[in-house]
Design a protein around this motif. Sequence first.
Motif, PDB file in Angstrom:
ATOM      1  N   ALA A   1     -17.696 -14.826  12.906  1.00 37.40           N
ATOM      2  CA  ALA A   1     -16.496 -14.139  13.400  1.00 37.40           C
ATOM      3  C   ALA A   1     -16.158 -12.927  12.537  1.00 37.40           C
ATOM      4  CB  ALA A   1     -15.313 -15.111  13.431  1.00 37.40           C
ATOM      5  N   GLY A   2     -16.986 -12.672  11.518  1.00 35.27           N
ATOM      6  CA  GLY A   2     -16.730 -11.537  10.627  1.00 35.27           C
ATOM      7  C   GLY A   2     -17.378 -10.260  11.133  1.00 35.27           C
ATOM      8  N   PHE A   3     -17.393  -9.267  10.269  1.00 40.43           N
ATOM      9  CA  PHE A   3     -17.871  -7.929  10.638  1.00 40.43           C
ATOM     10  C   PHE A   3     -19.370  -7.950  11.009  1.00 40.43           C
ATOM     11  CE2 PHE A   3     -19.805  -4.210   8.250  1.00 40.43           C
ATOM     12  CZ  PHE A   3     -19.854  -3.380   9.361  1.00 40.43           C
ATOM     13  N   ILE A   4     -20.246  -8.222  10.061  1.00 40.21           N
ATOM     14  CA  ILE A   4     -21.686  -8.192  10.372  1.00 40.21           C
ATOM     15  C   ILE A   4     -22.028  -9.329  11.331  1.00 40.21           C
ATOM     16  CG2 ILE A   4     -24.039  -8.361   9.449  1.00 40.21           C
ATOM     17  CD1 ILE A   4     -23.057  -7.184   6.832  1.00 40.21           C
ATOM     18  N   GLY A   5     -21.436 -10.523  11.077  1.00 37.81           N
ATOM     19  CA  GLY A   5     -21.751 -11.697  11.880  1.00 37.81           C
ATOM     20  C   GLY A   5     -21.514 -11.474  13.364  1.00 37.81           C
TER      21      GLY A   5
ATOM     22  N   THR B   1     -11.570 -14.169   6.715  1.00 36.04           N
ATOM     23  CA  THR B   1     -11.573 -12.711   6.911  1.00 36.04           C
ATOM     24  C   THR B   1     -12.082 -12.331   8.303  1.00 36.04           C
ATOM     25  OG1 THR B   1     -13.746 -12.632   5.858  1.00 36.04           O
ATOM     26  CG2 THR B   1     -11.851 -12.111   4.469  1.00 36.04           C
TER      27      THR B   1
ATOM     28  N   HIS C   1     -14.690 -24.044  11.332  1.00 33.73           N
ATOM     29  CA  HIS C   1     -15.320 -24.925  10.347  1.00 33.73           C
ATOM     30  C   HIS C   1     -15.447 -24.189   9.021  1.00 33.73           C
ATOM     31  CE1 HIS C   1     -17.932 -28.097   8.771  1.00 33.73           C
ATOM     32  NE2 HIS C   1     -18.632 -27.117   8.233  1.00 33.73           N
ATOM     33  N   ASP C   2     -15.171 -24.905   7.939  1.00 33.52           N
ATOM     34  CA  ASP C   2     -15.335 -24.343   6.600  1.00 33.52           C
ATOM     35  C   ASP C   2     -16.675 -24.851   6.063  1.00 33.52           C
ATOM     36  OD1 ASP C   2     -15.091 -23.966   3.721  1.00 33.52           O
ATOM     37  OD2 ASP C   2     -13.008 -23.454   4.197  1.00 33.52           O
TER      38      ASP C   2
ATOM     39  N   ALA D   1     -21.482 -16.924   6.011  1.00 38.17           N
ATOM     40  CA  ALA D   1     -20.092 -17.246   5.665  1.00 38.17           C
ATOM     41  C   ALA D   1     -19.804 -16.990   4.185  1.00 38.17           C
ATOM     42  CB  ALA D   1     -19.794 -18.703   6.010  1.00 38.17           C
ATOM     43  N   CYS D   2     -18.921 -16.072   3.916  1.00 35.08           N
ATOM     44  CA  CYS D   2     -18.476 -15.734   2.569  1.00 35.08           C
ATOM     45  C   CYS D   2     -17.635 -14.465   2.667  1.00 35.08           C
ATOM     46  CB  CYS D   2     -19.679 -15.451   1.662  1.00 35.08           C
ATOM     47  SG  CYS D   2     -19.194 -14.969  -0.009  1.00 35.08           S
TER      48      CYS D   2
ATOM     49  N   LYS E   1     -12.585 -20.648  -4.738  1.00 34.38           N
ATOM     50  CA  LYS E   1     -13.017 -20.899  -3.350  1.00 34.38           C
ATOM     51  C   LYS E   1     -14.270 -20.062  -3.018  1.00 34.38           C
ATOM     52  CE  LYS E   1     -13.089 -22.235   0.808  1.00 34.38           C
ATOM     53  NZ  LYS E   1     -12.511 -23.111   1.724  1.00 34.38           N
TER      54      LYS E   1
ATOM     55  N   THR F   1     -17.685 -21.591  -1.733  1.00 40.11           N
ATOM     56  CA  THR F   1     -18.299 -21.152  -0.478  1.00 40.11           C
ATOM     57  C   THR F   1     -19.768 -20.807  -0.709  1.00 40.11           C
ATOM     58  OG1 THR F   1     -16.202 -20.393   0.409  1.00 40.11           O
ATOM     59  CG2 THR F   1     -18.174 -19.376   1.336  1.00 40.11           C
TER      60      THR F   1
ATOM     61  N   TYR G   1     -18.464 -13.923  -6.941  1.00 38.51           N
ATOM     62  CA  TYR G   1     -19.273 -13.439  -5.816  1.00 38.51           C
ATOM     63  C   TYR G   1     -20.719 -13.183  -6.248  1.00 38.51           C
ATOM     64  CZ  TYR G   1     -20.558 -10.533  -1.778  1.00 38.51           C
ATOM     65  OH  TYR G   1     -21.164 -10.007  -0.658  1.00 38.51           O
TER      66      TYR G   1
ATOM     67  N   ASN H   1     -24.324  -2.070   0.812  1.00 35.96           N
ATOM     68  CA  ASN H   1     -23.063  -1.727   1.513  1.00 35.96           C
ATOM     69  C   ASN H   1     -23.274  -1.333   2.971  1.00 35.96           C
ATOM     70  OD1 ASN H   1     -22.785  -1.338  -1.413  1.00 35.96           O
ATOM     71  ND2 ASN H   1     -20.664  -0.874  -0.900  1.00 35.96           N
ATOM     72  N   THR H   2     -22.617  -2.083   3.844  1.00 34.43           N
ATOM     73  CA  THR H   2     -22.764  -1.881   5.287  1.00 34.43           C
ATOM     74  C   THR H   2     -21.401  -1.547   5.881  1.00 34.43           C
ATOM     75  OG1 THR H   2     -24.618  -3.401   5.254  1.00 34.43           O
ATOM     76  CG2 THR H   2     -23.577  -3.050   7.386  1.00 34.43           C
TER      77      THR H   2
ATOM     78  N   ARG I   1     -12.595  -2.307   1.578  1.00 32.55           N
ATOM     79  CA  ARG I   1     -13.835  -1.645   1.162  1.00 32.55           C
ATOM     80  C   ARG I   1     -13.718  -0.151   1.403  1.00 32.55           C
ATOM     81  NH1 ARG I   1     -18.183  -5.974   3.429  1.00 32.55           N
ATOM     82  NH2 ARG I   1     -16.455  -6.550   4.791  1.00 32.55           N
TER      83      ARG I   1
HETATM   84  N1  LIG Z   1     -20.789  -5.786   4.515  1.00 33.20           N
HETATM   85  C1  LIG Z   1     -21.449  -5.578   3.397  1.00 33.20           C
HETATM   86  O1  LIG Z   1     -21.486  -4.444   2.887  1.00 33.20           O
HETATM   87  C2  LIG Z   1     -22.216  -6.680   2.742  1.00 33.20           C
HETATM   88  C3  LIG Z   1     -23.008  -6.355   1.644  1.00 33.20           C
HETATM   89  C4  LIG Z   1     -23.727  -7.368   1.018  1.00 33.20           C
HETATM   90  C5  LIG Z   1     -23.690  -8.667   1.493  1.00 33.20           C
HETATM   91  N2  LIG Z   1     -22.908  -8.942   2.561  1.00 33.20           N
HETATM   92  C6  LIG Z   1     -22.867 -10.337   3.011  1.00 33.20           C
HETATM   93  O2  LIG Z   1     -22.901 -10.403   4.425  1.00 33.20           O
HETATM   94  C7  LIG Z   1     -22.079 -11.487   4.895  1.00 33.20           C
HETATM   95  C8  LIG Z   1     -21.070 -10.982   5.916  1.00 33.20           C
HETATM   96  O3  LIG Z   1     -20.276  -9.957   5.334  1.00 33.20           O
HETATM   97  P1  LIG Z   1     -19.209  -9.135   6.186  1.00 33.20           P
HETATM   98  O4  LIG Z   1     -19.193  -7.766   5.644  1.00 33.20           O
HETATM   99  O5  LIG Z   1     -19.435  -9.364   7.621  1.00 33.20           O
HETATM  100  O6  LIG Z   1     -17.867  -9.843   5.699  1.00 33.20           O
HETATM  101  P2  LIG Z   1     -16.656 -10.487   6.525  1.00 33.20           P
HETATM  102  O7  LIG Z   1     -15.622 -10.838   5.505  1.00 33.20           O
HETATM  103  O8  LIG Z   1     -16.268  -9.606   7.653  1.00 33.20           O
HETATM  104  O9  LIG Z   1     -17.309 -11.807   7.144  1.00 33.20           O
HETATM  105  C9  LIG Z   1     -17.404 -13.013   6.457  1.00 33.20           C
HETATM  106  C10 LIG Z   1     -17.105 -14.149   7.445  1.00 33.20           C
HETATM  107  O10 LIG Z   1     -17.254 -15.408   6.760  1.00 33.20           O
HETATM  108  C11 LIG Z   1     -16.122 -16.220   7.071  1.00 33.20           C
HETATM  109  N3  LIG Z   1     -15.943 -17.175   5.976  1.00 33.20           N
HETATM  110  C12 LIG Z   1     -15.571 -16.908   4.694  1.00 33.20           C
HETATM  111  N4  LIG Z   1     -15.533 -18.034   3.979  1.00 33.20           N
HETATM  112  C13 LIG Z   1     -15.896 -19.048   4.825  1.00 33.20           C
HETATM  113  C14 LIG Z   1     -16.037 -20.456   4.674  1.00 33.20           C
HETATM  114  N5  LIG Z   1     -15.789 -21.073   3.501  1.00 33.20           N
HETATM  115  N6  LIG Z   1     -16.405 -21.186   5.754  1.00 33.20           N
HETATM  116  C15 LIG Z   1     -16.639 -20.590   6.952  1.00 33.20           C
HETATM  117  N7  LIG Z   1     -16.509 -19.264   7.143  1.00 33.20           N
HETATM  118  C16 LIG Z   1     -16.146 -18.503   6.084  1.00 33.20           C
HETATM  119  C17 LIG Z   1     -14.980 -15.248   7.243  1.00 33.20           C
HETATM  120  O11 LIG Z   1     -13.876 -15.767   7.967  1.00 33.20           O
HETATM  121  C18 LIG Z   1     -15.674 -14.098   7.981  1.00 33.20           C
HETATM  122  O12 LIG Z   1     -15.681 -14.307   9.374  1.00 33.20           O
HETATM  123  C19 LIG Z   1     -21.464 -12.111   3.644  1.00 33.20           C
HETATM  124  O13 LIG Z   1     -22.260 -13.204   3.260  1.00 33.20           O
HETATM  125  C20 LIG Z   1     -21.573 -11.026   2.607  1.00 33.20           C
HETATM  126  O14 LIG Z   1     -21.646 -11.535   1.310  1.00 33.20           O
HETATM  127  C21 LIG Z   1     -22.166  -7.991   3.197  1.00 33.20           C
END
Ligand SMILES: NC(=O)c1ccc[n+]([C@@H]2O[C@H](COP(=O)([O-])OP(=O)(O)OC[C@H]3O[C@@H](n4cnc5c(N)ncnc54)[C@H](O)[C@@H]3O)[C@@H](O)[C@H]2O)c1
Length: 348
Positions: free
Chosen positions: A43-47, A70, A90-91, A107-108, A121, A125, A178, A207-208, A219
């Motif tokens: 449900a996050g950005f990249i996901g 997030t 789900h966590d 998830a993170c 936390k 995670t 982290y 960085n994405t 960010r």
């Molecule tokens: N965007 C970047 O620049 C970047 C760079 C390096 C690595 N990453 C990695 O890519 C992944 C996604 O990053 P993003 O930018 O989409 O971040 P984001 O914060 O948008 O997405 C993270 C998702 O994980 C979920 N989440 C967090 N803790 C959780 C838990 N304990 N249980 C279940 N869900 C949980 C959040 O609710 C969110 O939907 C992460 O693992 C991050 O470390 C991202």
Amino acid sequence: MANNSAAANGDHQVTKKPPPTPSPLRFSKFFQPNMRILVTGGAGFIGSHLVDKLMENEKNEVIVADNFFTGSKDNLKKWIGHPRFELIRHDVTEPLLVEVDQIYHLACPASPIFYKYNPVKTIKTNVIGTLNMLGLAKRVGARILLTSTSEVYGDPLVHPQPESYWGNVNPIGVRSCYDEGKRVAETLMFDYHRQHGIEIRIARIFNTYGPRMNIDDGRVVSNFIAQALRDEPLTVQLPGTQTRSFCYVSDMVDGLIRLMEGEHTGPINIGNPGEFTMLELAETVKELINPNVEIKKVENTPDDPRQRKPDITKAKELLGWEPKIRLRDGLPLMEEDFRLRLGVAKKK
Ligand SMILES: NC(=O)c1ccc[n+]([C@@H]2O[C@H](COP(=O)([O-])OP(=O)(O)OC[C@H]3O[C@@H](n4cnc5c(N)ncnc54)[C@H](O)[C@@H]3O)[C@@H](O)[C@H]2O)c1
Ligand SMILES: O=c1ccn([C@@H]2O[C@H](COP(=O)(O)OP(=O)(O)O[C@H]3OC[C@@H](O)[C@H](O)[C@H]3O)[C@@H](O)[C@H]2O)c(=O)[nH]1
């Protein structure tokens, strides 16, 4: 995966142990053999962009597990109710029992302000969450991909960073929850691979940026675009000469899927080698989005890496991947999405 030498297939380390047997349904004659894919953090950005791409394939069933810390259901609204899609609150620090063939483990929290908010936390995670997903992969014989990070290189003393660089990380700093968390997650992945034969993939993401980042994500790209649209000064943290390399999200998703589908465990850097100082980024946002906006220097936070740029030789050679979208072309795509969400129309 072939068990030839690490040097020959470009992998970091390989195991002789065969992978656990996948569910018998995989080989059943009459069962419709859809690929069942779990995306944690979907449900996050990249996901959520990854889910969009996976759902394009009618042979894929996608399950998202997310605690919405997030992330948001909004990012997935077009799939909710779709017969090939399921969303579970789900966590990942709790075990999850589902039957799947692949796991994209994202998830993170990724933005420094969010991962530092509750550091204990964040570690849980990364460590317990990854352990739980590896346990699931072992039980059902699934292949698992971890989204690790360029932060495993810490404040790098080698530039650009190849995967062979072991990094320069502060183990007790405010970012350690982290970066050390992700380093342990990578260790767990390789230990499960060597000890239990789990099929693993590790992406080190740089960085994405792109549409759907939280407006107040914290960010730098989302901050500058939101500030430019709100006519607020662009906050360049000191000294402003620190560098980052920014990858557009569609390129990232393409790289992650190639890694999952390919034959190499990684770790493999996925990122755009175009490198910019934060002052250059601010100037570019100002030029493209709001030429009247002010650029203001503000205090930085501890342990901010001074330079970062991926060496993507491995991604090119092993995955046939390289990014296509330049920063100047990606920023306007993100601007469009931020304008819609902030309700700021483009001036004629
Ligand atoms: N965007 C970047 O620049 C970047 C760079 C390096 C690595 N990453 C990695 O890519 C992944 C996604 O990053 P993003 O930018 O989409 O971040 P984001 O914060 O948008 O997405 C993270 C998702 O994980 C979920 N989440 C967090 N803790 C959780 C838990 N304990 N249980 C279940 N869900 C949980 C959040 O609710 C969110 O939907 C992460 O693992 C991050 O470390 C991202
Ligand atoms: O408003 C701001 C925000 C940030 N910055 C600077 O911009 C640079 C990038 O900061 P960000 O917060 O966007 O992200 P960082 O590169 O520090 O960390 C990121 O790295 C890779 C991922 O794992 C994560 O997405 C995140 O931790 C830093 O040097 C920071 O000092 C500003 O100049 N102004």
